[in-house]
Design an enzyme around this catalytic site. Structure first.
Site, PDB file in Angstrom:
ATOM      1  N   CYS A 132      33.729  44.450  33.383  1.00 46.45           N
ATOM      2  CA  CYS A 132      34.616  44.468  31.560  1.00 46.45           C
ATOM      3  C   CYS A 132      32.715  43.237  31.410  1.00 46.45           C
ATOM      4  CB  CYS A 132      34.900  43.310  30.792  1.00 46.45           C
ATOM      5  SG  CYS A 132      34.761  42.581  29.032  1.00 46.45           S
ATOM      6  N   CYS A 135      32.111  40.879  29.073  1.00 43.36           N
ATOM      7  CA  CYS A 135      32.050  39.958  29.248  1.00 43.36           C
ATOM      8  C   CYS A 135      31.297  39.179  29.770  1.00 43.36           C
ATOM      9  CB  CYS A 135      33.848  39.995  29.698  1.00 43.36           C
ATOM     10  SG  CYS A 135      34.801  41.248  28.388  1.00 43.36           S
ATOM     11  N   ASP A 136      31.287  39.697  30.820  1.00 44.42           N
ATOM     12  CA  ASP A 136      30.888  38.868  32.109  1.00 44.42           C
ATOM     13  C   ASP A 136      29.234  39.123  32.359  1.00 44.42           C
ATOM     14  OD1 ASP A 136      32.938  38.332  32.561  1.00 44.42           O
ATOM     15  OD2 ASP A 136      33.496  39.298  33.987  1.00 44.42           O
TER      16      ASP A 136
END
Ligand code: NAP
Length: 309
Positions: A132, A135-136
């Site tokens: 992701c 997200c990261d």
């Protein structure tokens, strides 16, 4: 605990189905195991949903769809569905918390990202292995990373990651990308992108975090080390249908089979979006299918009521 339509999955298909079912005055429950929006919520920007010429962020459109469904009366619970059963006039939907009852069911549980399945992947997930970008991505500021895959996700998420990283190497198992032309062009023109063709990842290594990956050229058979700070894997999805095995007919890949009414092998159970065999995996088509399945579920519930009279 008793509903007219119970929708499993809160992505584009499920939220659109919820909107249509609620507006038809059906008592509607949507069950979602993670966050509203499904895969779209994990996407930086959606550029091909009609009506948003500037694009719209995945979070924004997900939240708006959820708000719109709730506005017309959809109830949303964050619970994972474990199993379904059918009795003569209704369905029982079991979650970890409770069992719901509904006259019809609409499956929109989508798909979950595929893993590489190589040694080191599971152990280093969250420590340099990611699925992701939104997200990261920020954890990889000024780092060099590898992106695996040649589809739209790999290009789109890779382009997002160029905001943070200094260099990004796409590792693809063929010498041609699968991604749409517009995303291919953008990636190829981006100075941070480079491509390693005909190559697969065979192992991910690192002590506390990813430090190195072993890669193999499929044409020459040659294996080599590739030093990297992180590896993002975007190699497609598998349908989220484990809980449906033995309940409705699935195809050989695990997708739900439906007829022209988007009804499954069990009357009163419909399916829409990426979970459905033959679906075009786009947000706009998932929403269209959600609408169609909800209208057909409505007709099914109305027929049930008529038969009772
Ligand atoms: P995808 O289109 O299925 O592409 C998966 C990529 O990963 C392919 O290049 C495939 O290689 C490769 N791959 C698959 N299994 C692999 C393995 N075990 N090892 C190494 N490589 C592997 O998946 P996606 O990119 O996630 O897209 C899914 C759907 O969502 C598509 O329909 C796509 O159009 C849509 N989508 C659209 C957008 C957009 O419109 N902006 C954005 C994201 C996703 P091969 O090419 O050799 O098969």
């Amino acid at each position: 605990m008793s509903f007219d339509v119970l929708i499993i999955g809160g992505g584009g298909a499920g939220l659109t189905a919820a909107l249509y079912a609620s507006r038809a005055n059906l008592k509607t429950l949507l069950l979602e195991k993670l966050t509203p929006g499904g895969q779209i919520a994990l996407t930086d920007i959606v550029e091909n949903y009609p009506g948003f010429p500037e694009g719209v962020t995945g979070t924004d459109i997900s939240m708006r769809m959820e708000e719109q469904a709730k506005k017309y009366g959809t109830e949303i619970q964050y619970e994972e569905v474990l199993a379904l059963k059918k009795s003569s006039t209704s369905f029982q939907i079991k979650t970890a918390q409770t069992t719901y009852e509904s006259k019809s069911v609409l499956i929109a549980s989508g798909a979950s990202f595929r893993m590489l399945g190589v040694p080191g992947e599971k152990e280093l997930t969250g420590r340099g292995v990611s699925y992701c970008a939104t997200c990261d991505g920020a954890f990889f500021k000024n780092k060099e990373i590898a992106v695996v895959g040649g589809g739209d996700s790999a290009m789109q998420e890779g382009l997002f990651l160029t905001r943070f990283v200094t260099k990004l190497s796409v590792i693809h198992r063929r010498d041609q990308l699968r991604a749409s032309a517009i995303l291919q062009d953008r990636a190829k023109q981006n100075p941070k992108f480079s491509f390693i063709w005909d190559t697969v990842v065979t192992r991910i290594e690192g002590n506390k975090k990813v430090e190195n990956i072993k890669i193999k050229n499929l044409k020459t058979g040659q294996e080599s080390d590739f030093k990297t700070d992180g590896i993002f894997v975007f190699i497609g999805h598998d349908p989220a249908t484990k809980y449906l095995q033995g309940f409705v007919d699935l195809d050989e890949k695990g997708y739900v089979k439906t007829n022209e009414k988007l009804e499954t092998s069990v009357p009163g159970v419909f399916a829409a979006g990426e979970v459905r065999a033959g679906a075009v995996k786009q947000l706009v088509s998932a929403c269209g299918e959600g609408c169609e399945a909800a209208l057909n579920a409505q007709a099914y519930v109305e027929d049930l009521e008529l038969a009772k009279k």
